[in-house]
Structure formats: C-alpha cells, structure tokens
Motif scaffolding. Structure first.
Motif, PDB file in Angstrom:
ATOM      1  N   HIS B 476       0.839  -1.203   0.000  1.00 16.54           N
ATOM      2  CA  HIS B 476       0.000   0.000   0.000  1.00 16.54           C
ATOM      3  C   HIS B 476       0.874   1.253   0.000  1.00 16.54           C
ATOM      4  O   HIS B 476       0.621   2.226  -0.691  1.00 16.54           O
ATOM      5  CB  HIS B 476      -0.940   0.000   1.200  1.00 16.54           C
ATOM      6  N   ARG B 477       1.947   1.185   0.794  1.00 14.64           N
ATOM      7  CA  ARG B 477       2.866   2.326   0.845  1.00 14.64           C
ATOM      8  C   ARG B 477       3.586   2.482  -0.509  1.00 14.64           C
ATOM      9  O   ARG B 477       3.721   3.585  -1.023  1.00 14.64           O
ATOM     10  CB  ARG B 477       3.871   2.124   1.992  1.00 14.64           C
ATOM     11  N   LEU B 478       4.007   1.356  -1.078  1.00 12.51           N
ATOM     12  CA  LEU B 478       4.698   1.398  -2.368  1.00 12.51           C
ATOM     13  C   LEU B 478       3.793   2.021  -3.431  1.00 12.51           C
ATOM     14  O   LEU B 478       4.234   2.832  -4.255  1.00 12.51           O
ATOM     15  CB  LEU B 478       5.096  -0.017  -2.800  1.00 12.51           C
ATOM     16  N   HIS B 479       2.552   1.658  -3.370  1.00  9.14           N
ATOM     17  CA  HIS B 479       1.560   2.193  -4.293  1.00  9.14           C
ATOM     18  C   HIS B 479       1.549   3.732  -4.199  1.00  9.14           C
ATOM     19  O   HIS B 479       1.560   4.435  -5.215  1.00  9.14           O
ATOM     20  CB  HIS B 479       0.196   1.601  -3.916  1.00  9.14           C
ATOM     21  N   GLU B 480       1.583   4.241  -2.961  1.00 11.08           N
ATOM     22  CA  GLU B 480       1.605   5.693  -2.760  1.00 11.08           C
ATOM     23  C   GLU B 480       2.883   6.311  -3.305  1.00 11.08           C
ATOM     24  O   GLU B 480       2.853   7.334  -3.994  1.00 11.08           O
ATOM     25  CB  GLU B 480       1.510   6.026  -1.266  1.00 11.08           C
ATOM     26  N   VAL B 481       4.008   5.654  -3.006  1.00  9.04           N
ATOM     27  CA  VAL B 481       5.300   6.188  -3.452  1.00  9.04           C
ATOM     28  C   VAL B 481       5.326   6.298  -4.977  1.00  9.04           C
ATOM     29  O   VAL B 481       5.726   7.312  -5.543  1.00  9.04           O
ATOM     30  CB  VAL B 481       6.454   5.288  -2.959  1.00  9.04           C
ATOM     31  N   LEU B 482       4.865   5.238  -5.633  1.00 11.89           N
ATOM     32  CA  LEU B 482       4.879   5.252  -7.104  1.00 11.89           C
ATOM     33  C   LEU B 482       3.954   6.326  -7.640  1.00 11.89           C
ATOM     34  O   LEU B 482       4.217   6.949  -8.661  1.00 11.89           O
ATOM     35  CB  LEU B 482       4.477   3.882  -7.649  1.00 11.89           C
ATOM     36  N   ASN B 483       2.871   6.538  -6.932  1.00 10.40           N
ATOM     37  CA  ASN B 483       1.933   7.554  -7.357  1.00 10.40           C
ATOM     38  C   ASN B 483       2.522   8.957  -7.188  1.00 10.40           C
ATOM     39  O   ASN B 483       2.335   9.827  -8.027  1.00 10.40           O
ATOM     40  CB  ASN B 483       0.648   7.406  -6.553  1.00 10.40           C
ATOM     41  N   GLU B 484       3.283   9.155  -6.085  1.00  6.69           N
ATOM     42  CA  GLU B 484       3.902  10.464  -5.856  1.00  6.69           C
ATOM     43  C   GLU B 484       5.054  10.712  -6.824  1.00  6.69           C
ATOM     44  O   GLU B 484       5.234  11.810  -7.330  1.00  6.69           O
ATOM     45  CB  GLU B 484       4.439  10.553  -4.421  1.00  6.69           C
ATOM     46  N   ASP B 485       5.817   9.655  -7.074  1.00  6.69           N
ATOM     47  CA  ASP B 485       7.017   9.796  -7.900  1.00  6.69           C
ATOM     48  C   ASP B 485       6.704   9.807  -9.395  1.00  6.69           C
ATOM     49  O   ASP B 485       7.442  10.373 -10.182  1.00  6.69           O
ATOM     50  CB  ASP B 485       7.963   8.621  -7.622  1.00  6.69           C
TER      51      ASP B 485
END
Lengths: 326, 536
Positions: B476-485
């Motif tokens: 879930h966190r990775l999903h956010e990171v990819l979305n931000e980056d």
C-alpha cells in the motif's frame, strides 16, 4: 539442347549459394533475435536465461561459423530444428506444404483456364464493349483488397447464409467422417479461398494474354494468312494463339515458386495452416532455421521454375532449338 | 473434494438453471465439447516453457502445480493437499495428495516434485521461471508424499512459485527437454489430456476420467487456431466457436442482435494487465519529478478509456490489480487538470519565450517521442490522444510505432527512447520487484532506470515478509510512493470481455476470470451440440 540444359543447371549453383548467403546475412541483420522474441518482455526472464538460450542456439558464435555450419547441415538436407518449438524444420515445412500447394494449384489452374480465354477474347474484340467489360471486370477484381473480399464473402456465405464454412480446412468432426464426406468437407472449406485467390490473380494473366495476342495479331504472317483466305477462326486460334502462348509458357514457369508461397493475409483470414503463415510467424519470432528453410525452398523453386521456363520455351520455339544445335 | 471446489457463490443461480432446464438427464451430466480459438499456436506445453498465453492456457488443463489460485486469487492446494510454513518462512513443508495418478496410470509422488525442481534449476534448461527457484537452498523428499523446501532467505512469492506445473519423472528422466517429443505429447495429472494436435489447425483435449477433483463434465476441449481476430468473431457468430474474447467495439456495437443475446452470455471484468506511459529517467527531460507529474495531470485518462476502449476499462493508479489485497484503495487517480500542469511546468522553468506554442527551457524545446509497438491499435490511439493533450500545454510529442523485436532490442534494451507506451501483465503474486527495483535497471525490466531508496526498501521488504497482511501494508505504501514519484504515468486497466455460449451452465465471473471452474461447467443433455453422433 542437352548441353544447354547442363550449362544452365551448373550456372544455378553459385546463384543458389549467393541467395543463401544474402538471406542468411539479412535475417541476422534484422534487429532482435530468437531469444528476445522468446523472452517477449516476460519479467521472469533473467538476462542469464537469455544468454543461455543464445548459447543453446549457437548464436554466440561468429556469423561466418554459423553460416558454414548451416551449409554443412544443408548438404545433408538437414535444416535444423525450430528455435520456437524444437521441431524439425523439414517436418514443419512438410506439414504446411500440402494445403498451400492444393490451393495454389487449384487457383493457378483456374486463373490460366479462365484468364487466357478472357484475354484472348479481349484481344479479338479489341476496343469493343466485350473487351471493355472484361478489362473493367478483371481490373476491379485485381484492385479489390483480398482481405476485404475474403471477409465479405465469409460474411455473406458463411455467416448470413450459413452455406459454407467460415474458416479452416477441416470440420471439427473430420476425423470421424467417411472418405467421401471428407472430400466434400475439404472442397467446401477450400471454395472461398480458391475463389478469392483466383479472382485477384485473374487480371494479371488475362491482361498478359490480351497483350500477347494483340502483338501476335499485328504480325505480318497473320496478314499473310488472312490474305491467303484462311478462315478467320483458324487464323485466330491456330496461327495467332499458338505464337501468343509462348510468353505465357514462360509465365507458367515463373509461377512455379508461387505454388508454395502462401499469402499471409489470406491464410490468416481463412485460418489455413500454410506456408505463408509459417514464414510470417517465423520471421516475427526470429526463428532462423525455419526462415532459412522456407527461403531455400523458395530460391530452389524459383531457379527451377526459371530453368523449366527457359527449357520449355526452347522446346516450343524451333528457332531457339536450331540456334542451339548449330 | 468436489464440494470444496464447487463455488458457493454460484449455488443460487445453479438451482434456478437446473429447474428451468428441466432436463431428463439431470443437472450436470457428462458430455458435449467446448470449442474455443487461439490467435497463435501453442509453442510448447511443458509448463516451464509455456510462456506464451496459448501454451499456458492448454498447459494449465494438462498439468497441476502444488498450489493454485482460487477464484478470488487466494492460494489454495492443488497437488499439495496442504502445507506448513515454518521458521519464519524459511521452510515450506508440502503434504501431497495421495492416490493421484499421471494420465498414463503411473502414481504421482514426491519424486516428481524433486525432478521438476531439478529441471527448473538445471542450467541446461532455459526456462524463464528459473529465477523463482534460485532462492531455494535445498529440496528434500521426506517420504513419498512430503516435500520440504528450504529457502536461503524468506521469499514471499515462494509459495506462489510452486504453482508451476509438475512434470512426470518416469517419462522425462534423461530426456533433453528442448527436443523431447513430450512437448507435443504431454502427460500430466490435470483434468484434460491432449489427444490430438494438428499443427496450425487445432488441439483436442479429452476429459481425464480419473482426475483427482472428479471427471470434468465437458468431454472434450477443442482449441482451434484462428489467427485473424475478425475471423474469430465471424466463427463465433456462426456458433462454430463457443467462446471468444470480444473487442470493445464488438461488445458495445456488434453483439446487440437478438440472436447474439439469446445465444451468448457476455462477461466483463478487469483484465490482469495495465497500460502505462514510462519515462526514461536517464533523460534530463524527465529527471524532474514535477515534469512527470505535470504530464500525468495533462493526460485525460478518462477520455483515453472512453475513446479507445469505449468506456470498457478503468483508470489505473498503480501496478496492482484493482480490488486485490495489494492494491491500495486510498490512492486516487490524478485529477485531469491541464492548467495546473501548465503552472507546475512554469515552476520547473519551462516557458514559451518565443511564442510558438511550445515550451522552452535554456533554449531547448520541450519535445519528445513516445514509442509503442506495432499491432496494437488501442495503444496507438492512446498515443494520439496524449499527443493532442500535451500539445495543449505546450509539449510537442512525436509517435513512433515499431515492430516488436526491433522495439525491444534497439530501443528498450539500449535505452534509446524518451517515453514508451506499454503494458504489463499482472501476475497473481503482486511482487513488482523486477519492474521497479533499482538493481533491475540494467538488463532487467526496470528499463526506465527508476531508482528510489524508499521504493527499493519497500520492494525488498515486500518479498521478504510472508504474511499477507504485513505485505499488504508494504505494498500500500509502495503504491503511494509510485503515485507520488510517477516514474510511470499509469493509464488504464482494460476490461476482459469474453462471450460464452449460453448452453454452458455454471460459468461465473470472479476476480480470477471465468475459466477458474471450467471443470464444473456442463451442458444440459437436450442442448448438447457435439459428440452425440458417436452415441448412436
């Protein structure tokens, strides 16, 4: 005549080798390789696995070594194994040949059988309505995209009328059929493919026959024949046609390699497992052994066809014959 | 055993069907054929070479793994009855089903599992799946029905990797797998066995009467090879095929006839793949995160879906299958806002100083090309929409459509591209390590050269943790990171649109698709089309 034949035959050997060298170089120059096609962007395919594939296929060796190796095997008529499924290339080609050959022979026969009379009729009636209709009709058929015509016919006869099968060469229950049922089944499946491929090929041969016939009709010996009072039928169909057919014999010879060359578009639409699809797929998967196998076969048949055409013309034309004998 | 694989969800509909069918032969008798088509011929049916979708589809019917995914994409036993995960995930103990037989009658035992493992890790066997098993330290056969696998380090996708089809040791020992005839005459443990393969024409599979989950109801599975999608559709319309995937155009416009609606049932669910625009992060143009965000904001994803897929898809937000445990439902698609995108680009130093409608920075125009592969109209059309939209915020885009082999070798492998529009298949295990970890940037599949310390850490953790709950948090966190980056601009998830002949009962759409319970599909006696004449 005999020595002419031998000379021609010997001359083909370097030509054949030249073709193989060119083909070999060209397919290896094409970007990408079999291992890339196989990996096809599969995230699990590691670089090591790809290298392993290259080693197994022998693609890590210099091109010349690969070619020499290939020629050595060719001398034993061994085309190697497909990179894609590991099957013997000869087996794959042998599977694809019969159906392609059958369709092409049938449609070629149909083209010559219908195209020559059409062309001759056009020439005899030059400039008159019949000629115009034939010209317009054959050119219309020629300009129609084969895939469009095929889909249209399938849609009408297959889907709406349900009178003919849509695609494939055999029905699902083919294996359980009697001999006669099998025959009918294949005929029903091949009707549309043969029709489409002959319709589109008709224009070429009929225009050719028309031109050749017109040339013949303008010759002095025709005027002489007519002056002698020979009936017009005899002038046309004996004196003129006989000579007009000579170039058509050459054309027949040149069609020989075409017998085994399948059309990709059309084999794809009708789901016919023939040579066109085999070649097309092997190019896209960079299946070098299969590509080379098909190309060699094509080169061989082209050369053979040319040879036969030349020998055929020599045999039919007394002038070449005497000229060679002297 | 049968009861368990019988989907509970489908129970209510099942009884309805039985009563409306009112067949004398009872609800679920054996008989009839299922005829489907594949565009390409299967290449190799040996499970560890079956990488193309045609081969995989057939291979799955012939072979079983130790585990499999159920209709909700949760792991469940297949040839393994159950398993124990010991030592914090370092050891997996598989308890195999007893009494399972190969299709030639020989018993299936732990020896076959060991043999399959040896082949998979054999350097002479070029299987793309070898990587999954590199982390195995040892595999021991404890008794004929127990296998102990020890890992060098905890590896979350380990269990799922045992979904790999197990091959028979007694038939393949000492054979060269690359040239073995077995690839065309496979013998597995699965519900169907291959009875006929006519190259370029069709493959026929017969129901395995001794299948351990019970004999499938459909007697024969026929896969015809029909290379042209238009022909497949025509064959479907004439009922020569019982099932085919529809294109959005066919689904929306060409299957509205009374005949079609009466004859075929249409299904719709998200496919296991996402399409994205990937940026070459080695290119100075895209090294600035703000620029990528701005581009993402200026691309009308909804419009792409409405135009290219006729609305039959959904906006993708990340590399996880929507609705599964790894996917973070909190991550929202970027809002389409070209004005804001323009402001961000201005902030990043891009402005149109010479008034030609194209932005510049330090004298260089903002112009790049999007690469995509030939043969996919949807992708090409998506590129065109992106081109048009980016033009509006002052970015010039060229489109290059390249043949697949050339595409990979000349552009992707050599990183000679600026942006690429592509799609990834989503495997059942969500681990996207190979695609986003910085160690996979050279020679791996992180061809955009994404390198983020946080993403790296999450990716490593995600494959080390065993518990699904803990992994879910990480992803879930990775999903956010990819979305931000935004190393990729995630575009869309297409819908799968299969049509199935209505005489088949028991067909049920689930996250895993419709094929998950194929062996429980059946045709009521009066409606059967094939195989009847043989009974005469």
């Amino acid at each position: 005549m005999k020595s002419y034949g031998w000379k021609r035959l010997l001359g083909l050997v370097p030509l054949f080798l030249g073709i193989t060298i060119l083909s070999f170089a060209v397919i290896h120059l094409a970007p990408g390789g079999p291992s890339d096609a196989k990996a096809a962007f599969n995230p699990k395919m590691t670089a090591q696995a790809r290298d392993r594939l290259r080693e197994i296929y022998g693609l890590d060796r210099p091109l010349l070594v690969q070619y020499a190796d290939w020629v050595r095997r060719l001398a034993r008529l061994d085309f190697g194994r497909s990179f894609v499924d590991g099957r013997d290339v000869r087996e794959k080609i042998a599977e694809a040949i019969p159906v392609t050959l059958l369709i092409n022979a049938l449609s070629l026969g149909l083209i010559f059988l219908v195209g020559i009379p059409l062309g001759v009729a056009g020439a005899v009636h030059e400039g008159r309505p019949l000629d115009r209709v034939i010209t317009a009709g054959t050119l219309a058929a020629f300009s129609m995209p084969a895939f469009w015509l095929a889909l249209l016919l399938i849609s009408v006869f297959g889907v709406h009328l349900r009178a003919l099968p849509v695609s494939g060469v055999h029905s699902l229950a083919y294996e359980e059929m009697t001999w006669a049922e099998k025959w009918v089944d294949v005929a029903r499946h091949l009707l549309l493919p043969v029709l489409v491929s002959s319709l589109t090929g008709l224009a070429g041969i009929s225009r050719f026959a028309r031109g050749s016939m017109l040339d013949a009709l303008r010759q002095n010996y025709i005027r002489t024949a007519r002056a002698k009072g020979i009936p017009e039928r005899r002038v046309l169909y004996r004196h003129a046609l006989g000579n007009a057919l000579l170039p058509i014999i050459t054309l027949m010879g040149l069609s020989v390699p075409g017998l085994l060359g399948g059309s990709v578009i059309f084999e794809t639409i009708f789901s016919i497992p023939g040579m066109g699809r085999l070649f097309f797929n092997s190019v896209f998967t960079r299946d070098y052994p299969v590509i080379m196998g098909v190309l060699v076969l094509g080169a061989f048949l082209t050369l053979l066809g040319n040879l036969l055409a030349d020998l055929g013309t020599a045999a039919a034309d007394p002038r070449t014959k005497t000229g060679l004998l002297s | 055993m049968q009861a368990r694989s019988f989907p509970a969800l489908f129970g209510a509909g099942f009884f309805l069907l039985v009563f409306s069918a009112a067949s004398a032969a009872g609800p679920a008798g054996h008989g009839d054929f299922f005829v489907t088509a594949s565009i390409a011929e299967p290449v190799n049916l040996i499970p560890f070479f079956a990488t193309d979708s045609a081969s995989a589809q057939i291979s799955r019917l012939v072979f079983n793994g130790l585990v499999k995914y159920d209709k909700d994409l949760r792991l469940t036993g297949d040839l393994a009855e159950r398993w124990d995960v010991l030592d914090d995930g370092l050891v997996i103990l598989f308890h195999l089903r007893k009494g399972v037989r190969w299709q030639d009658g020989a018993p299936f035992t732990a020896e076959d599992v060991e043999f399959t493992f040896q082949r998979l890790t054999d350097p002479a066997v070029p299987t793309p799946y070898g990587g999954d098993f590199e982390k195995v330290k040892s595999l021991r056969v404890l008794d004929p029905y127990t296998v102990e696998v020890t890992y060098k380090e905890p590896f979350a996708p380990a269990l799922a990797s045992w979904g790999m089809g197990i091959v028979p040791r007694h038939l393949l020992r000492g054979e060269n797998l690359l040239s073995a005839g077995f690839a065309r005459k496979p013998v597995g443990t699965g519900p169907y066995r291959l009875s006929r393969w006519k190259s370029g024409e069709k493959l026929e599979l017969e129901a395995n009467p001794d299948y351990f989950e019970g004999r499938p109801f459909i007697d024969r599975y026929v896969c015809r090879i029909v290379p042209d999608p238009a022909t497949i559709f025509l064959e479907l319309l004439t009922e020569n095929l019982d099932s085919a995937g529809l294109t959005p155009l066919q689904y929306r416009r060409q299957t509205q006839s009374v005949f079609f609606e009466k004859t075929f049932a249409k299904f719709r669910y998200p496919s296991h793949a996402y399409t994205y625009l990937g940026y070459n992060l080695k290119n100075p143009l895209f090294s600035d995160r703000r620029v990528r965000k701005a581009i993402g904001m200026a691309i009308p994803k909804k419009e792409i879906i409405d135009v290219t897929l006729l609305g039959l898809g959904r906006v993708s937000t990340g590399p996880f299958l929507p609705g599964t445990w790894a996917c973070n439902p909190e991550v929202q698609p970027t809002v389409f806002d070209p004005e804001k995108a323009g402001l961000i680009l201005r902030e990043a130093g891009w402005r149109d100083s010479d008034g030609d409608g194209v932005l510049e920075k330090e004298g260089k125009k903002f112009s790049f090309s999007i690469l995509t592969n030939q043969g996919n109209e949807t992708r090409k059309m998506s590129c065109e929409i992106i081109q048009k939209s980016l033009r509006e915020i002052g970015i010039e885009v060229q489109i290059h459509v390249v043949e697949w082999g050339t595409f990979l070798k000349e552009f992707i492998d050599k990183k000679r591209f600026e942006a690429a529009l592509l799609a990834w298949q989503l495997p059942e295990d969500p681990d996207p390590y190979d695609i986003f970890h910085s160690s996979r940037a050279d020679g791996g599949f992180n061809f955009i050269s994404y390198a983020s310390p946080e993403a790296d850490r999450l990716l490593e953790e995600g494959r080390r943790l065993i518990s699904e709950n803990e992994r879910a948090g990480v992803y879930h966190r990775l999903h956010e990171v990819l979305n931000e980056d935004e190393p990729y601009t995630f575009l869309y998830v297409e819908d799968a649109l299969p049509a199935v002949h209505r005489r088949f009962r028991g067909v049920e759409a689930a996250p895993a698709g419709i094929g998950h319970n194929f062996i429980r599909w059946f045709v009521p006696d009066p409606e059967r089309r094939y195989g009847v004449e043989r009974a005469k």
